[in-house]
Design a protein around this motif. Sequence first.
Motif, PDB file in Angstrom:
ATOM      1  N   GLU A   1       0.756  -1.290  -0.051  1.00 18.87           N
ATOM      2  CA  GLU A   1      -0.088   0.012   0.019  1.00 18.87           C
ATOM      3  C   GLU A   1       0.847   1.333   0.033  1.00 18.87           C
ATOM      4  OE1 GLU A   1      -3.267   0.131  -0.287  1.00 18.87           O
ATOM      5  OE2 GLU A   1      -3.524  -1.912  -0.306  1.00 18.87           O
ATOM      6  N   ARG A   2       2.042   1.288  -0.271  1.00 21.18           N
ATOM      7  CA  ARG A   2       3.167   2.368  -0.225  1.00 21.18           C
ATOM      8  C   ARG A   2       2.739   3.400  -1.346  1.00 21.18           C
ATOM      9  NH1 ARG A   2       5.729  -1.640  -3.014  1.00 21.18           N
ATOM     10  NH2 ARG A   2       6.652  -1.103  -4.922  1.00 21.18           N
ATOM     11  N   GLY A   3       1.805   2.981  -2.195  1.00 24.32           N
ATOM     12  CA  GLY A   3       1.607   4.155  -3.101  1.00 24.32           C
ATOM     13  C   GLY A   3       0.714   5.291  -2.544  1.00 24.32           C
ATOM     14  N   SER A   4       0.058   4.998  -1.521  1.00 24.63           N
ATOM     15  CA  SER A   4      -0.758   6.028  -0.982  1.00 24.63           C
ATOM     16  C   SER A   4       0.045   7.055  -0.101  1.00 24.63           C
ATOM     17  CB  SER A   4      -1.647   5.543   0.234  1.00 24.63           C
ATOM     18  OG  SER A   4      -0.627   4.757   1.244  1.00 24.63           O
ATOM     19  N   ALA A   5       1.224   6.830   0.013  1.00 24.49           N
ATOM     20  CA  ALA A   5       1.890   7.815   0.478  1.00 24.49           C
ATOM     21  C   ALA A   5       2.269   9.195  -0.293  1.00 24.49           C
ATOM     22  CB  ALA A   5       3.427   7.070   1.209  1.00 24.49           C
ATOM     23  N   PHE A   6       2.165   8.795  -1.709  1.00 26.28           N
ATOM     24  CA  PHE A   6       2.681   9.439  -2.768  1.00 26.28           C
ATOM     25  C   PHE A   6       1.288  10.261  -3.309  1.00 26.28           C
ATOM     26  CE2 PHE A   6       5.851   6.403  -3.038  1.00 26.28           C
ATOM     27  CZ  PHE A   6       6.843   6.894  -2.903  1.00 26.28           C
ATOM     28  N   ASP A   7       0.119  10.160  -2.644  1.00 28.43           N
ATOM     29  CA  ASP A   7      -0.949  10.687  -2.845  1.00 28.43           C
ATOM     30  C   ASP A   7      -1.241  12.158  -2.666  1.00 28.43           C
ATOM     31  OD1 ASP A   7      -1.852   8.489  -4.234  1.00 28.43           O
ATOM     32  OD2 ASP A   7      -3.106   7.645  -2.672  1.00 28.43           O
ATOM     33  N   ASN A   8      -0.476  12.643  -1.502  1.00 23.78           N
ATOM     34  CA  ASN A   8      -0.830  13.963  -0.858  1.00 23.78           C
ATOM     35  C   ASN A   8      -0.095  14.940  -1.824  1.00 23.78           C
ATOM     36  OD1 ASN A   8      -2.291  13.102   1.050  1.00 23.78           O
ATOM     37  ND2 ASN A   8      -0.385  12.826   2.500  1.00 23.78           N
ATOM     38  N   ARG A   9       1.163  14.843  -2.469  1.00 25.54           N
ATOM     39  CA  ARG A   9       1.843  15.744  -3.387  1.00 25.54           C
ATOM     40  C   ARG A   9       2.137  14.965  -4.626  1.00 25.54           C
ATOM     41  NH1 ARG A   9       6.097  18.959  -0.095  1.00 25.54           N
ATOM     42  NH2 ARG A   9       6.048  20.368  -2.023  1.00 25.54           N
ATOM     43  N   VAL A  10       1.525  15.969  -5.668  1.00 25.84           N
ATOM     44  CA  VAL A  10       2.092  15.287  -6.831  1.00 25.84           C
ATOM     45  C   VAL A  10       2.935  16.196  -7.753  1.00 25.84           C
ATOM     46  CG1 VAL A  10       1.074  14.497  -9.193  1.00 25.84           C
ATOM     47  CG2 VAL A  10      -0.248  13.882  -7.044  1.00 25.84           C
ATOM     48  N   LEU A  11       3.906  15.677  -8.326  1.00 20.51           N
ATOM     49  CA  LEU A  11       4.864  16.527  -9.210  1.00 20.51           C
ATOM     50  C   LEU A  11       4.965  16.157 -10.497  1.00 20.51           C
ATOM     51  CD1 LEU A  11       7.784  16.828  -6.672  1.00 20.51           C
ATOM     52  CD2 LEU A  11       6.577  18.557  -7.114  1.00 20.51           C
ATOM     53  N   ALA A  12       4.311  16.793 -11.444  1.00 21.97           N
ATOM     54  CA  ALA A  12       4.033  16.528 -12.852  1.00 21.97           C
ATOM     55  C   ALA A  12       4.314  17.783 -13.634  1.00 21.97           C
ATOM     56  CB  ALA A  12       2.939  15.844 -13.021  1.00 21.97           C
ATOM     57  N   ALA A  13       4.691  17.566 -14.980  1.00 26.99           N
ATOM     58  CA  ALA A  13       5.118  18.835 -16.058  1.00 26.99           C
ATOM     59  C   ALA A  13       3.555  19.348 -16.171  1.00 26.99           C
ATOM     60  CB  ALA A  13       5.628  18.194 -17.201  1.00 26.99           C
ATOM     61  N   THR A  14       2.437  18.553 -16.094  1.00 32.50           N
ATOM     62  CA  THR A  14       1.227  19.165 -16.165  1.00 32.50           C
ATOM     63  C   THR A  14       0.562  19.724 -15.034  1.00 32.50           C
ATOM     64  OG1 THR A  14       0.338  17.095 -15.923  1.00 32.50           O
ATOM     65  CG2 THR A  14       0.746  17.746 -18.318  1.00 32.50           C
ATOM     66  N   GLY A  15       1.209  19.829 -13.964  1.00 32.39           N
ATOM     67  CA  GLY A  15       0.814  20.369 -12.707  1.00 32.39           C
ATOM     68  C   GLY A  15      -0.141  19.308 -12.168  1.00 32.39           C
ATOM     69  N   GLU A  16      -1.476  19.753 -11.618  1.00 35.32           N
ATOM     70  CA  GLU A  16      -2.531  18.979 -10.757  1.00 35.32           C
ATOM     71  C   GLU A  16      -3.352  18.025 -11.587  1.00 35.32           C
ATOM     72  OE1 GLU A  16      -4.255  21.298  -7.828  1.00 35.32           O
ATOM     73  OE2 GLU A  16      -2.528  21.855  -6.663  1.00 35.32           O
ATOM     74  N   VAL A  17      -3.344  18.396 -13.000  1.00 39.21           N
ATOM     75  CA  VAL A  17      -4.114  17.719 -13.990  1.00 39.21           C
ATOM     76  C   VAL A  17      -3.231  16.737 -14.826  1.00 39.21           C
ATOM     77  CG1 VAL A  17      -5.653  19.730 -14.289  1.00 39.21           C
ATOM     78  CG2 VAL A  17      -3.728  19.371 -15.756  1.00 39.21           C
ATOM     79  N   ASN A  18      -3.738  15.591 -15.338  1.00 34.56           N
ATOM     80  CA  ASN A  18      -3.222  14.803 -16.144  1.00 34.56           C
ATOM     81  C   ASN A  18      -2.998  15.165 -17.484  1.00 34.56           C
ATOM     82  OD1 ASN A  18      -5.672  14.101 -17.394  1.00 34.56           O
ATOM     83  ND2 ASN A  18      -6.357  12.737 -16.083  1.00 34.56           N
ATOM     84  N   LEU A  19      -2.540  14.421 -18.209  1.00 32.44           N
ATOM     85  CA  LEU A  19      -2.013  14.777 -19.808  1.00 32.44           C
ATOM     86  C   LEU A  19      -3.346  14.897 -20.604  1.00 32.44           C
ATOM     87  CD1 LEU A  19       0.537  15.411 -21.335  1.00 32.44           C
ATOM     88  CD2 LEU A  19       0.225  13.130 -22.383  1.00 32.44           C
ATOM     89  N   GLU A  20      -4.537  14.236 -20.558  1.00 30.80           N
ATOM     90  CA  GLU A  20      -5.594  14.258 -21.213  1.00 30.80           C
ATOM     91  C   GLU A  20      -6.263  15.713 -20.804  1.00 30.80           C
ATOM     92  OE1 GLU A  20      -8.389  11.099 -20.561  1.00 30.80           O
ATOM     93  OE2 GLU A  20      -9.605  11.670 -22.013  1.00 30.80           O
ATOM     94  N   GLN A  21      -6.464  15.960 -19.530  1.00 27.35           N
ATOM     95  CA  GLN A  21      -7.104  17.160 -19.231  1.00 27.35           C
ATOM     96  C   GLN A  21      -6.420  18.524 -19.573  1.00 27.35           C
ATOM     97  OE1 GLN A  21      -7.069  16.202 -14.960  1.00 27.35           O
ATOM     98  NE2 GLN A  21      -9.002  15.522 -14.974  1.00 27.35           N
ATOM     99  N   TYR A  22      -4.963  18.338 -19.239  1.00 27.14           N
ATOM    100  CA  TYR A  22      -4.029  19.323 -20.008  1.00 27.14           C
ATOM    101  C   TYR A  22      -4.432  19.830 -21.261  1.00 27.14           C
ATOM    102  CZ  TYR A  22      -0.121  22.289 -20.412  1.00 27.14           C
ATOM    103  OH  TYR A  22       0.871  23.494 -20.826  1.00 27.14           O
ATOM    104  N   TYR A  23      -4.529  18.946 -22.158  1.00 28.19           N
ATOM    105  CA  TYR A  23      -4.612  19.068 -23.520  1.00 28.19           C
ATOM    106  C   TYR A  23      -6.140  19.276 -23.940  1.00 28.19           C
ATOM    107  CZ  TYR A  23       0.146  18.750 -24.664  1.00 28.19           C
ATOM    108  OH  TYR A  23       1.311  19.054 -24.814  1.00 28.19           O
ATOM    109  N   ILE A  24      -7.165  19.116 -23.197  1.00 31.24           N
ATOM    110  CA  ILE A  24      -8.320  19.550 -23.523  1.00 31.24           C
ATOM    111  C   ILE A  24      -8.448  20.884 -23.286  1.00 31.24           C
ATOM    112  CG2 ILE A  24     -10.784  19.642 -22.377  1.00 31.24           C
ATOM    113  CD1 ILE A  24     -10.244  16.649 -21.860  1.00 31.24           C
TER     114      ILE A  24
END
Length: 405
Positions: free
Chosen positions: A188-211
């Motif tokens: 269940e260690r993946g839950s430790a990374f749920d609070n903070r997300v570092l991505a080039a598209t910010g807080e949205v995923n790639l699909e949402q970004y290009y919409i």
Amino acid sequence: MRKNYFFLQLKRSFAAFTRMIGSVIVMIALSVLLAWGVSKSFSNAPVLEQITLGIGMEENEDQTEVFLDLIAGMSSVESICKFEYMTEDEAFEKLENKEIEAAIVLPQNFYDDVNYGTNTPLVIYFSSEVDPRTSLFRELLIDGVSFARISEAAIYSVLDMRDVYALKMTAGETSDFLTDFYMWQILERGSAFDNRVLAATGEVNLEQYYITVGVLIFLLLGSLTFGFLYKEEEQMLYKKLRLMGITSALVSGTRVLIMAIYSYCTMLLSYVVGMIISAATETFLFQPSALVLFLLIPVALAMGAFANLIYSLAKNQSQGMLINLGVNVVMLVCAGGILPIYYFPKAIRIFGNLLPLRYWLMHLQMIFFGSASGFVGKSFLIVSVELVFAAICYGVSILITEHKK
């Protein structure tokens, strides 16, 4: 007369836009597909580029260096960083000159401390300015340290229980219990990374970004269809209208409102269509909220006022359309309209964060995919900036129009 003038211009704008909507849609589709493909190739690249981690330690620490080489050879470590051994002074100097991204200063006889179970603290130094890959490394490091602390605390607790409270479990049973417990935690260690997300598209995923990018490209390209409002014949007409009480403020205000209505209707229609598609496909990309009707107003006014200002700077329609196109291209490239802004060098990122498109992109992402109710308080500053920006653009365009006369 003023009311009739506004509706007349609105009717003309609608007719002009319908004649060009087909070519605009084709251009948007090609632009979004190209940008999405390039960004997709970036996203399929390694998640994290290696950073250089300086290890500051005393000379002749051969055992410590062998121990660290063993750690550096682990795949989980090798994939995110590489070690470079140096003295403590060299580590600080290279960190200051940005030759390394982070530095660890080891105390003397560090290997002996580890070997005999002494908890010797380590200090990790980062530069005051870190890039996204170093930020991600730091987050992984913090999460890893938290797991180590939890494991260490549990082990010490169990040992104390055995010695002080005469634990009835045998050593083997204790080992099995801890193994089962920590296996579940690891799974269940993946839950430790749920609070903070570092991505080039910010807080949205790639699909949402290009919409969002697709909607903005449609709006920017669509603004080119309003060039007829700035033809030389129109300027002659405005001189006659001025005699009838229609001032430069009303003319500029009419242009701003016409382009703002176009922007508002486009964004609202995109939101409604997105909600329908999300519900039909059960993806739920868009967040439903009645506040969207009001939250789209600031960006619509800002876009209309900005386009009017650009057109006002030109001497005629053709020049205005060329300037408008050039400004739009620069904003799309530098402010994250083609590729996420974090793919670019620092100088371009700083410039891109000053462009209005950057705020429009953030605004739409929050409204379309975030919590619209939370957006009111959280992004009050962005809304205020956009409204002030629209007022400034509108005021400057009036001054320019008066100067031309």
